[in-house]
Write a protein that holds these residues in place. Structure first.
Motif, PDB file in Angstrom:
ATOM      1  N   THR A  91       0.970  -1.123   0.142  1.00  0.00           N
ATOM      2  CA  THR A  91      -0.193  -0.364  -0.026  1.00  0.00           C
ATOM      3  C   THR A  91       0.834   1.303  -0.177  1.00  0.00           C
ATOM      4  O   THR A  91       0.244   1.887  -0.208  1.00  0.00           O
ATOM      5  CB  THR A  91      -0.603  -0.042   0.689  1.00  0.00           C
ATOM      6  OG1 THR A  91       0.006  -0.229   2.271  1.00  0.00           O
ATOM      7  CG2 THR A  91      -1.722  -1.366   1.228  1.00  0.00           C
ATOM      8  N   HIS A  92       1.810   1.179   0.355  1.00  0.00           N
ATOM      9  CA  HIS A  92       3.235   1.539   0.235  1.00  0.00           C
ATOM     10  C   HIS A  92       5.009   1.245   0.722  1.00  0.00           C
ATOM     11  O   HIS A  92       4.727   0.684   1.116  1.00  0.00           O
ATOM     12  CB  HIS A  92       2.494   3.608   0.701  1.00  0.00           C
ATOM     13  CG  HIS A  92       2.749   3.453   2.768  1.00  0.00           C
ATOM     14  ND1 HIS A  92       1.542   2.450   3.177  1.00  0.00           N
ATOM     15  CD2 HIS A  92       3.397   3.982   3.652  1.00  0.00           C
ATOM     16  CE1 HIS A  92       1.684   2.609   4.845  1.00  0.00           C
ATOM     17  NE2 HIS A  92       2.370   3.162   4.104  1.00  0.00           N
ATOM     18  N   ALA A  93       5.605   2.544   1.344  1.00  0.00           N
ATOM     19  CA  ALA A  93       6.731   1.736   0.977  1.00  0.00           C
ATOM     20  C   ALA A  93       7.362   2.435   2.162  1.00  0.00           C
ATOM     21  O   ALA A  93       8.875   1.980   2.683  1.00  0.00           O
ATOM     22  CB  ALA A  93       7.371   2.065   0.314  1.00  0.00           C
ATOM     23  N   HIS A  94       6.399   2.731   3.340  1.00  0.00           N
ATOM     24  CA  HIS A  94       7.093   3.014   4.838  1.00  0.00           C
ATOM     25  C   HIS A  94       7.462   1.645   4.919  1.00  0.00           C
ATOM     26  O   HIS A  94       7.388   0.582   5.239  1.00  0.00           O
ATOM     27  CB  HIS A  94       6.396   3.482   5.763  1.00  0.00           C
ATOM     28  CG  HIS A  94       5.697   5.174   5.185  1.00  0.00           C
ATOM     29  ND1 HIS A  94       5.006   5.744   5.523  1.00  0.00           N
ATOM     30  CD2 HIS A  94       6.740   6.000   4.040  1.00  0.00           C
ATOM     31  CE1 HIS A  94       5.132   6.885   5.044  1.00  0.00           C
ATOM     32  NE2 HIS A  94       6.085   7.100   4.170  1.00  0.00           N
ATOM     33  N   ALA A 113       3.000   3.297  -8.977  1.00  0.00           N
ATOM     34  CA  ALA A 113       3.849   3.631  -9.509  1.00  0.00           C
ATOM     35  C   ALA A 113       4.799   5.524  -9.264  1.00  0.00           C
ATOM     36  O   ALA A 113       5.638   5.685  -8.337  1.00  0.00           O
ATOM     37  CB  ALA A 113       3.891   4.301 -11.306  1.00  0.00           C
ATOM     38  N   GLU A 114       4.030   5.705  -8.308  1.00  0.00           N
ATOM     39  CA  GLU A 114       3.946   6.970  -8.327  1.00  0.00           C
ATOM     40  C   GLU A 114       4.954   7.239  -6.275  1.00  0.00           C
ATOM     41  O   GLU A 114       6.116   7.725  -5.576  1.00  0.00           O
ATOM     42  CB  GLU A 114       2.761   8.425  -8.007  1.00  0.00           C
ATOM     43  CG  GLU A 114       2.522   9.215  -9.226  1.00  0.00           C
ATOM     44  CD  GLU A 114       0.871   9.019  -8.506  1.00  0.00           C
ATOM     45  OE1 GLU A 114       0.801  10.508  -8.300  1.00  0.00           O
ATOM     46  OE2 GLU A 114      -0.162   8.955  -9.137  1.00  0.00           O
ATOM     47  N   GLU A 115       4.162   6.261  -5.933  1.00  0.00           N
ATOM     48  CA  GLU A 115       5.268   5.930  -4.441  1.00  0.00           C
ATOM     49  C   GLU A 115       7.169   5.631  -4.817  1.00  0.00           C
ATOM     50  O   GLU A 115       7.823   6.270  -4.701  1.00  0.00           O
ATOM     51  CB  GLU A 115       4.969   4.741  -3.564  1.00  0.00           C
ATOM     52  CG  GLU A 115       5.459   4.377  -2.275  1.00  0.00           C
ATOM     53  CD  GLU A 115       5.453   5.311  -1.303  1.00  0.00           C
ATOM     54  OE1 GLU A 115       5.270   5.016  -0.086  1.00  0.00           O
ATOM     55  OE2 GLU A 115       4.644   6.888  -0.925  1.00  0.00           O
ATOM     56  N   VAL A 168      -4.663   8.058  -3.306  1.00  0.00           N
ATOM     57  CA  VAL A 168      -4.773   8.484  -2.375  1.00  0.00           C
ATOM     58  C   VAL A 168      -4.034   9.627  -1.448  1.00  0.00           C
ATOM     59  O   VAL A 168      -4.321  10.699  -1.721  1.00  0.00           O
ATOM     60  CB  VAL A 168      -5.528   7.671  -0.746  1.00  0.00           C
ATOM     61  CG1 VAL A 168      -7.669   7.550  -1.978  1.00  0.00           C
ATOM     62  CG2 VAL A 168      -5.005   7.186  -0.165  1.00  0.00           C
ATOM     63  N   GLY A 169      -3.019   9.196  -1.724  1.00  0.00           N
ATOM     64  CA  GLY A 169      -1.330  10.591  -1.667  1.00  0.00           C
ATOM     65  C   GLY A 169      -1.776  10.505  -0.185  1.00  0.00           C
ATOM     66  O   GLY A 169      -2.613   9.797   0.638  1.00  0.00           O
ATOM     67  N   GLY A 170      -1.561  12.147   0.288  1.00  0.00           N
ATOM     68  CA  GLY A 170      -1.004  12.292   1.463  1.00  0.00           C
ATOM     69  C   GLY A 170      -0.272  11.761   2.523  1.00  0.00           C
ATOM     70  O   GLY A 170       0.438  13.038   2.117  1.00  0.00           O
ATOM     71  N   HIS A 171      -0.323  10.810   2.746  1.00  0.00           N
ATOM     72  CA  HIS A 171       0.242  10.684   4.169  1.00  0.00           C
ATOM     73  C   HIS A 171       1.658  10.113   2.937  1.00  0.00           C
ATOM     74  O   HIS A 171       3.100  10.259   3.975  1.00  0.00           O
ATOM     75  CB  HIS A 171       0.072   8.714   4.113  1.00  0.00           C
ATOM     76  CG  HIS A 171       0.958   8.759   5.153  1.00  0.00           C
ATOM     77  ND1 HIS A 171       1.178   9.485   6.797  1.00  0.00           N
ATOM     78  CD2 HIS A 171       1.095   7.362   5.403  1.00  0.00           C
ATOM     79  CE1 HIS A 171       2.052   8.323   7.209  1.00  0.00           C
ATOM     80  NE2 HIS A 171       2.476   6.913   6.636  1.00  0.00           N
ATOM     81  N   CYS A 172       2.519   9.664   2.072  1.00  0.00           N
ATOM     82  CA  CYS A 172       3.180   9.531   1.165  1.00  0.00           C
ATOM     83  C   CYS A 172       2.658   9.728  -0.400  1.00  0.00           C
ATOM     84  O   CYS A 172       1.234   9.792  -0.309  1.00  0.00           O
ATOM     85  CB  CYS A 172       3.698   8.358   1.282  1.00  0.00           C
ATOM     86  SG  CYS A 172       2.932   7.159   1.577  1.00  0.00           S
ATOM     87  N   ALA A 173       3.597   9.801  -0.840  1.00  0.00           N
ATOM     88  CA  ALA A 173       2.980  10.145  -2.306  1.00  0.00           C
ATOM     89  C   ALA A 173       2.316   9.365  -3.356  1.00  0.00           C
ATOM     90  O   ALA A 173       1.308   9.916  -4.308  1.00  0.00           O
ATOM     91  CB  ALA A 173       3.689  11.004  -3.609  1.00  0.00           C
ATOM     92  N   GLY A 174       2.777   8.097  -2.847  1.00  0.00           N
ATOM     93  CA  GLY A 174       2.023   6.670  -3.289  1.00  0.00           C
ATOM     94  C   GLY A 174       1.362   5.500  -2.580  1.00  0.00           C
ATOM     95  O   GLY A 174       0.731   4.486  -2.193  1.00  0.00           O
TER      96      GLY A 174
END
Length: 267
Positions: A91-94, A113-115, A168-174
């Motif tokens: 869902t993102h890369a944190h 891809a944006e992440e 949705v972005g916000g927290h991180c770009a992707g």
């Protein structure tokens, strides 16, 4: 029409966090606010989709996060052989979502891809934006990409019948959320688009963000995608373990059935 079971793996907990670490300009910033950490498994018949891979316990311990169960142990408790998993959604890369990539040796990974552009781009020069990323894990993503095992997709993706990803972005770009068809209707796994129910209830953003406007706009999309607010599941709220049943008594507090109807929540 395919329906899915959703299993929430409560893999870690932090009982030392304060409200000021979670909410900007909070009225009581030194008050404690526990943070739980989840990754997920979707299952329909023999088909399994892993969603995020949890957190490396050594990396987590540096900020007070304590492992509750290894995601690998949890997968096996659910009858999932990590070596046989073919699809993993990131869902993102944190770092609290990326800790066990190597435990899934044959899987194909899906991520916005944006992440990837974000975590390898110029904003990573800023400590504020890179604080929740680990360079070795970003390197793993690059290796997976060059090995043909990471698909960087656009803002919306149909992953399977009854499962779709939405940027949705916000927290991180992707940052993305997942919409999942279950026997009780459409559930949204909000991942870190919502850390706590409080964000949705009060219309406030989480403290770690690349775009506060996008983070708040995500609340509207999440509501549109879910059948009701009782079908929305944040990624870090301790209330989740109170609202949803465990898969079995011996796994109480560690693996939950998130496709079940939750207990009523005060808002």
């Amino acid at each position: 029409m395919t329906t899915w079971e959703i299993f929430g793996i409560r893999h870690a907990v932090n009982r030392t966090r304060k409200r000021g670490q979670n909410f900007i300009n909070d009225a009581d910033p030194l008050a404690p606010l526990q943070m739980d950490f989840y990754c997920w498994v979707l299952r329909s018949g023999d088909r399994v989709i892993v969603v995020d891979t949890g957190m490396d316990p050594v990396k987590g311990a540096a900020t007070g996060n304590v492992q509750v169960i290894s995601p690998v142990e949890a997968w096996r408790a659910l009858g999932v052989d990590p070596a046989a998993v073919d699809t993993v959604v990131l869902t993102h890369a944190h770092y609290d979502h990326m800790g066990y990539l190597g435990a899934l040796p044959t899987a194909r990974f899906l991520m916005q891809a944006e992440e990837m552009a974000y975590v390898t781009g110029p904003l990573m020069e800023k400590a504020t934006f890179r604080q929740a990323y680990k360079p070795d894990e970003i390197g793993q993503l690059v290796t997976l990409l060059h090995g043909g095992r990471l698909h960087l997709h656009g803002r919306e993706l149909r992953i399977a019948d009854g499962v779709s990803a939405h940027w949705v972005g916000g927290h991180c770009a992707g940052q993305e959320v997942l919409r999942v068809r279950t026997a009780r209707g459409w559930v949204v796994l909000a991942s870190d688009a919502l850390h706590y129910y409080e964000e949705l209830d009060r219309g406030v953003p989480f403290a770690i963000a690349v775009d506060l406007g996008a983070m708040l706009a995500a609340h509207d999309l999440i509501r549109e995608l879910a059948d009701s607010e009782a079908h929305i599941i944040p990624a870090h709220d301790p209330l989740i373990a109170d609202l949803y049943p465990a898969v079995s008594p011996d796994l109480a507090g560690r693996i939950l059935r998130l496709d079940a109807t939750p207990a009523a929540r005060d808002s």
